[in-house]
Design an enzyme around this catalytic site. Structure first.
Site, PDB file in Angstrom:
ATOM      1  N   ASP A 123      59.866 -74.257  -5.013  1.00 16.53           N
ATOM      2  CA  ASP A 123      59.904 -73.465  -3.779  1.00 16.53           C
ATOM      3  C   ASP A 123      59.367 -74.256  -2.592  1.00 16.53           C
ATOM      4  O   ASP A 123      59.400 -73.786  -1.462  1.00 16.53           O
ATOM      5  CB  ASP A 123      59.103 -72.158  -3.943  1.00 16.53           C
TER       6      ASP A 123
ATOM      7  N   ASP B  85      56.018 -77.470   3.825  1.00 15.50           N
ATOM      8  CA  ASP B  85      54.843 -76.809   3.263  1.00 15.50           C
ATOM      9  C   ASP B  85      53.690 -77.777   3.017  1.00 15.50           C
ATOM     10  O   ASP B  85      53.477 -78.265   1.897  1.00 15.50           O
ATOM     11  CB  ASP B  85      55.195 -76.053   1.963  1.00 15.50           C
TER      12      ASP B  85
ATOM     13  N   GLY C 160      55.666 -65.441   1.890  1.00 13.60           N
ATOM     14  CA  GLY C 160      54.540 -64.516   1.817  1.00 13.60           C
ATOM     15  C   GLY C 160      53.736 -64.481   3.094  1.00 13.60           C
ATOM     16  O   GLY C 160      53.004 -63.522   3.365  1.00 13.60           O
TER      17      GLY C 160
ATOM     18  N   ARG D  82      56.498 -73.320  13.198  1.00 12.31           N
ATOM     19  CA  ARG D  82      57.238 -74.449  12.631  1.00 12.31           C
ATOM     20  C   ARG D  82      58.687 -74.393  13.103  1.00 12.31           C
ATOM     21  O   ARG D  82      59.217 -73.312  13.389  1.00 12.31           O
ATOM     22  CB  ARG D  82      57.216 -74.381  11.101  1.00 12.31           C
TER      23      ARG D  82
HETATM   24  P1  AMP Z   1      52.581 -72.435  -1.582  1.00 11.24           P
HETATM   25  O1  AMP Z   1      52.606 -73.036  -2.944  1.00 11.24           O
HETATM   26  O2  AMP Z   1      51.304 -72.535  -0.838  1.00 11.24           O
HETATM   27  O3  AMP Z   1      53.720 -72.949  -0.754  1.00 11.24           O
HETATM   28  O4  AMP Z   1      52.778 -70.840  -1.735  1.00 11.24           O
HETATM   29  C1  AMP Z   1      53.305 -70.214  -2.864  1.00 11.24           C
HETATM   30  C2  AMP Z   1      53.633 -68.769  -2.569  1.00 11.24           C
HETATM   31  O5  AMP Z   1      52.469 -68.056  -2.205  1.00 11.24           O
HETATM   32  C3  AMP Z   1      54.631 -68.560  -1.451  1.00 11.24           C
HETATM   33  O6  AMP Z   1      55.430 -67.460  -1.782  1.00 11.24           O
HETATM   34  C4  AMP Z   1      53.738 -68.248  -0.284  1.00 11.24           C
HETATM   35  O7  AMP Z   1      54.399 -67.525   0.722  1.00 11.24           O
HETATM   36  C5  AMP Z   1      52.644 -67.431  -0.940  1.00 11.24           C
HETATM   37  N1  AMP Z   1      51.381 -67.467  -0.189  1.00 11.24           N
HETATM   38  C6  AMP Z   1      50.505 -68.495  -0.077  1.00 11.24           C
HETATM   39  N2  AMP Z   1      49.440 -68.147   0.672  1.00 11.24           N
HETATM   40  C7  AMP Z   1      49.641 -66.870   1.052  1.00 11.24           C
HETATM   41  C8  AMP Z   1      48.898 -65.918   1.857  1.00 11.24           C
HETATM   42  N3  AMP Z   1      47.736 -66.221   2.407  1.00 11.24           N
HETATM   43  N4  AMP Z   1      49.444 -64.696   2.019  1.00 11.24           N
HETATM   44  C9  AMP Z   1      50.611 -64.368   1.468  1.00 11.24           C
HETATM   45  N5  AMP Z   1      51.343 -65.181   0.708  1.00 11.24           N
HETATM   46  C10 AMP Z   1      50.878 -66.419   0.503  1.00 11.24           C
HETATM   47 MG    MG Z   2      55.369 -72.888  -0.249  1.00 15.85          MG
END
Ligand code: AMP
Ligand code: MG
Length: 520
Positions: free
Chosen positions: A273, A283, A103, A193
């Site tokens: 994920d 992450d 994202g 990264r």
């Molecule tokens: P995470 O658990 O933080 O690794 O993220 C979970 C999902 O949310 C992943 O698909 C990320 O890419 C998306 N995500 C987290 N923060 C953002 C953001 N600011 N903009 C877009 N997608 C995000």
């Molecule tokens: Mg993630």
């Protein structure tokens, strides 16, 4: 940037979405969608890692150039790059969440280096088809935490994605830091990264969930050939290869989690994920290091009710996640039995690696279950700093009039050292020293083993917060100093011993130090 030789196998061998660009959508029958980073208004370099730069073939003068900032902020794309965001799904906090995807991560492309291929990825460089309702950006606070921690983990000897650079975008990003209805503007930043692969368990899951089985096979073959070359033993891979692959992913995951346990690292969001297919820590969100040894601790406030991802639950969750990966790979093997066997093997492998690790933490040749369990029970009953405790444990000896004198710095409350808890610990130290004698361990050897296993410097949550406070004022000196120190976490560094001190009182309840939200 002449050293950067792009060789984009991921995007040339795997299918892409027919459409390019960031419009939000479901991406099916494809592993990725091409999307360019969003140009920031006035990017500026905050920090870069000379080590990682060297690894990817960049010279010092290249790193000091405007091109470097332009490329690693997403301002400019160089020939050979093929920017894209990948599609994955995942279980979040135990529930299937469907399509997630990159994202706010954009892969720039893969380069060939002497040590093998590496993917360069920008995190926080703008929206992609997978951004859902979010903006695709990242704030300086969370980017700094990722940048420093991934480098710190590498130097702790733990497999992890690396970080090349931390660049400010000059943009402001709106975030509700505490999730309490008070959003505010924060500085935006981008981390570059670096890893041979950013593929997660969730990449396999989404293909299986959508019943795109031909693509699942094609993708799994690609990953085995590219990341587990030694397992690609035949021209046409079959169930044996897929099981060997699963087995090695399990082993690497066990190794990674044991290492987390060794240094007191709590990932905080072990969703499927967020688990790397190559066994790297990936992450860095609301992660944290244990200050006092509290096995129930999680830094993630979003998880404070169930504590699914607490320190002591990490091995169980890793196994649960592997079970989801097994489900995803099942169509390629057709029989669940061998996966079940692998999953129970995971528990045994983990246990044996954990026992070895604990023996080394104590400087023992052989693991002694009752000795270790009684220690863990004792140090979790009171506030004892995990890192300082294991550091100082190498110093205890029969010669001391008070056998726990070397350990006193590890106590957050000195009354505990004087009362019953102190007496219990004295008894334990006596048993420990007698075990050392029984195992015939020479002091010098024990001290060396313990110093190599127990870090002196970890990236404590309050240190991260101090670096963030300065960085938000435009001062990056402490960040630089911290990174230098964290590059040698097992050595004494007389000028920087203050960075090895336990959490100060002010940090006990301060947001960012003891608790973190997912807001990033
Ligand atoms: P995470 O658990 O933080 O690794 O993220 C979970 C999902 O949310 C992943 O698909 C990320 O890419 C998306 N995500 C987290 N923060 C953002 C953001 N600011 N903009 C877009 N997608 C995000
Ligand atoms: Mg993630």
């Amino acid at each position: 940037m002449q050293g950067l030789k792009f060789n984009n196998q991921f995007t040339s061998e795997l299918p892409s979405d027919p459409n390019d660009g960031p419009a939000e959508r479901l991406v099916s029958n494809a592993l990725f969608a091409r999307v360019a980073p969003k140009k920031p208004t006035s990017p500026y370099l905050i920090h870069y890692s000379p080590e990682v730069a060297k690894k990817i073939g960049l010279t010092v003068s290249e790193c000091a150039s405007k091109d470097f900032v332009d490329l690693f902020s997403g301002s400019k794309i160089m020939p050979g790059m093929d920017p894209h965001a990948t599609c994955y799904g995942g279980h979040q906090f135990g529930n299937w969440a469907g399509q997630l995807g990159d994202g706010r991560a954009i892969n720039l492309g893969e380069i060939d280096t002497e040590e093998g291929h590496l993917m360069l990825q920008l995190k926080g460089a703008g929206p992609t088809p997978f951004s859902r309702n979010a903006d695709g950006f990242a704030v300086l606070r969370s980017s700094l935490r990722e940048y420093l921690c991934s480098e710190a983990m590498h130097h702790l000897g733990i497999r992890t994605t690396r970080a090349l650079s931390l660049v400010g975008t000059g943009e402001q990003v709106m975030r509700d830091f505490l999730y309490d209805g008070h959003p505010a503007l924060e500085r935006g930043a981008v981390v570059c990264r670096v890893s041979s692969s950013f593929v997660r368990f969730g990449h396999f899951q989404i293909l299986q969930a959508r019943q795109e089985i031909d693509l699942l096979k094609r993708f799994t073959d690609f990953i085995i050939k590219r990341e587990y070359t030694h397992l690609a033993t035949k021209e046409k891979l079959d169930h044996e290869n897929y099981l060997a692959f699963f087995s090695e992913v399990s082993e690497r995951t066990a190794e990674m989690v044991v290492n987390w346990m060794r240094v007191g690292f709590v990932h905080g969001v072990m969703n499927t994920d967020n688990l790397s297919i190559i066994g790297e820590t990936i992450d860095y969100g609301p992660y944290g290091f244990l200050d006092d040894f509290n096995p129930d601790w999680t830094p993630n406030t979003t998880d404070s009710a169930h504590r699914r991802y607490r320190y002591s639950n990490q091995a169980g969750i890793a196994q649960w996640n592997l079970m989801q990966l097994a489900n995803a790979l099942l169509p390629l093997v057709g029989d669940s039995k061998p996966f079940e066997e692998e999953l129970s093997k995971f528990a045994q492998i983990y246990q044996s690696k954990w026992e070895n690790m604990m023996a080394q933490k104590l400087g023992l040749k052989k693991f002694n279950e009752s000795l270790v369990q009684s220690l863990l029970t004792q140090i979790s009953a009171i506030e004892i700093d995990m890192t300082i405790f294991f550091q100082r444990l190498s110093l205890v000896s029969d010669a001391d009039s008070d056998s726990i004198a070397p350990l006193k710095d590890a106590f957050y409350n000195q009354d505990d050292a004087r009362g019953n808890h102190g007496d219990e610990l004295r008894k334990w130290v006596k048993c420990y020293l007698s075990e050392i004698r029984d195992q015939g361990i020479e002091t010098g050897k024990r001290v060396t083993m313990m110093r190599e296993t127990n870090p002196r410097f970890i990236f404590r949550n309050y240190l991260a917060q101090l670096a963030i406070d300065d960085a938000n004022q435009g001062d990056f000196g402490f960040l630089d100093n911290l990174l230098q120190v964290l590059r040698n976490p097992y050595s004494e560094q007389p000028k920087s011993e203050n960075l090895a001190e336990k959490r100060p009182e002010w940090a006990r309840e301060r947001a960012g130090c003891s608790m973190l939200s997912c807001s990033s």
